[in-house]
Design a protein around this motif. Structure first.
Motif, short mmCIF file in Angstrom:
data_model
loop_
_atom_site.label_atom_id
_atom_site.label_comp_id
_atom_site.label_asym_id
_atom_site.label_seq_id
_atom_site.Cartn_x
_atom_site.Cartn_y
_atom_site.Cartn_z
N UNK A 116 9.11 -25.20 35.52
CA UNK A 116 9.14 -25.69 34.15
C UNK A 116 7.96 -25.13 33.35
N UNK A 117 6.80 -25.10 33.98
CA UNK A 117 5.61 -24.57 33.30
C UNK A 117 5.74 -23.07 33.04
N UNK A 118 6.31 -22.36 33.99
CA UNK A 118 6.40 -20.90 33.89
C UNK A 118 7.51 -20.43 32.97
N UNK A 119 8.65 -21.12 32.98
CA UNK A 119 9.82 -20.63 32.25
C UNK A 119 10.22 -21.47 31.04
N UNK A 120 10.19 -22.79 31.17
CA UNK A 120 10.73 -23.65 30.11
C UNK A 120 9.72 -23.90 28.99
N UNK A 121 8.48 -24.17 29.32
CA UNK A 121 7.49 -24.40 28.25
C UNK A 121 7.35 -23.19 27.33
#
Length: 216
Positions: free
Chosen positions: A115-120
């Motif tokens: 989530x931190x790498x792709x979604x944020x």
């Protein structure tokens, strides 16, 4: 601990790492509103219906909606989204994250990292509509729903450019073009964009009815 409790524990642990998101449904939904108040970014966790006391797993989903697109009745306000692995595009179509035994912490940590790498970064990109659309137009067209986003926020010409690129890169290219040209022989009032004969058909109908030209 029951399977549902395992899931809720994991969801809440994941949610604690994303303080900018509002948490609802015991961690199952995480929502964030864009700076201009129009977009809603949502992370949603879906427990498997096959969960039982000795086995629990869940999937991760992400979506973006626009209030102004909802009001304009454009694609139900939906801009972009899907299951996490399909959005990351690492060759997997769908993934369940297990929570049993040692898998629990590994899954929780991996989801936080993904989530931190792709979604944020996706959320951040959508904060600047003009720059984001230009970047989308410069990349491969992989998501047909982005056509509506571009059409609504940047106009017909950009949407036409994106849709033609998407169609020409799609395995359904002939089918998309065949449907589009078949509509030329149909009365516009009889075209129902709410009927999707195959994936993407309603988008082709919308494009035709709104004067978007498809090449070839």
């Amino acid at each position: 601990m029951k399977a549902r409790e395992f899931c809720e524990k994991a969801w809440q642990e994941i949610a604690s790492h994303f303080p900018d998101f509002t948490v609802t449904k015991k961690g199952q939904n995480l929502k964030k509103i864009s700076k201009n108040k129009d977009l809603t970014f949502e992370i949603h966790f879906q427990a498997s219906r096959h969960n039982y006391s000795c086995s629990a797993e869940f999937s991760v989903h992400f979506s973006i909606y626009s209030k102004s697109m909802i009001k304009a009745n454009i694609n139900n306000g939906f801009i972009y989204g899907g299951e996490l692995e399909s959005l990351i595009d690492r060759g997997r179509i769908f993934r369940w994250f297990p929570l049993t035994g040692a898998s629990y912490q590994h899954s929780v940590n991996e989801i936080i990292e993904l989530l931190e790498k792709y979604i944020l970064p996706i959320c951040e990109n959508f904060e600047d509509t003009k720059v984001n659309i230009q970047n989308i137009l410069n990349e491969d067209a992989k998501n047909i729903d982005l056509f509506y986003y571009i059409y609504f926020f940047d106009g017909k010409d950009s949407a036409e450019q994106y849709l033609n690129k998407f169609i020409n890169q799609s395995n359904l290219k002939k089918r998309f073009k065949g449907l589009y040209h078949s509509l030329e022989n149909v009365a516009k009032e009889s075209i129902d964009i709410n009927v999707d004969e195959f994936s993407g058909a309603s988008t082709i109908k919308f494009a035709y009815l709104n004067g978007i030209k498809i090449e070839g």
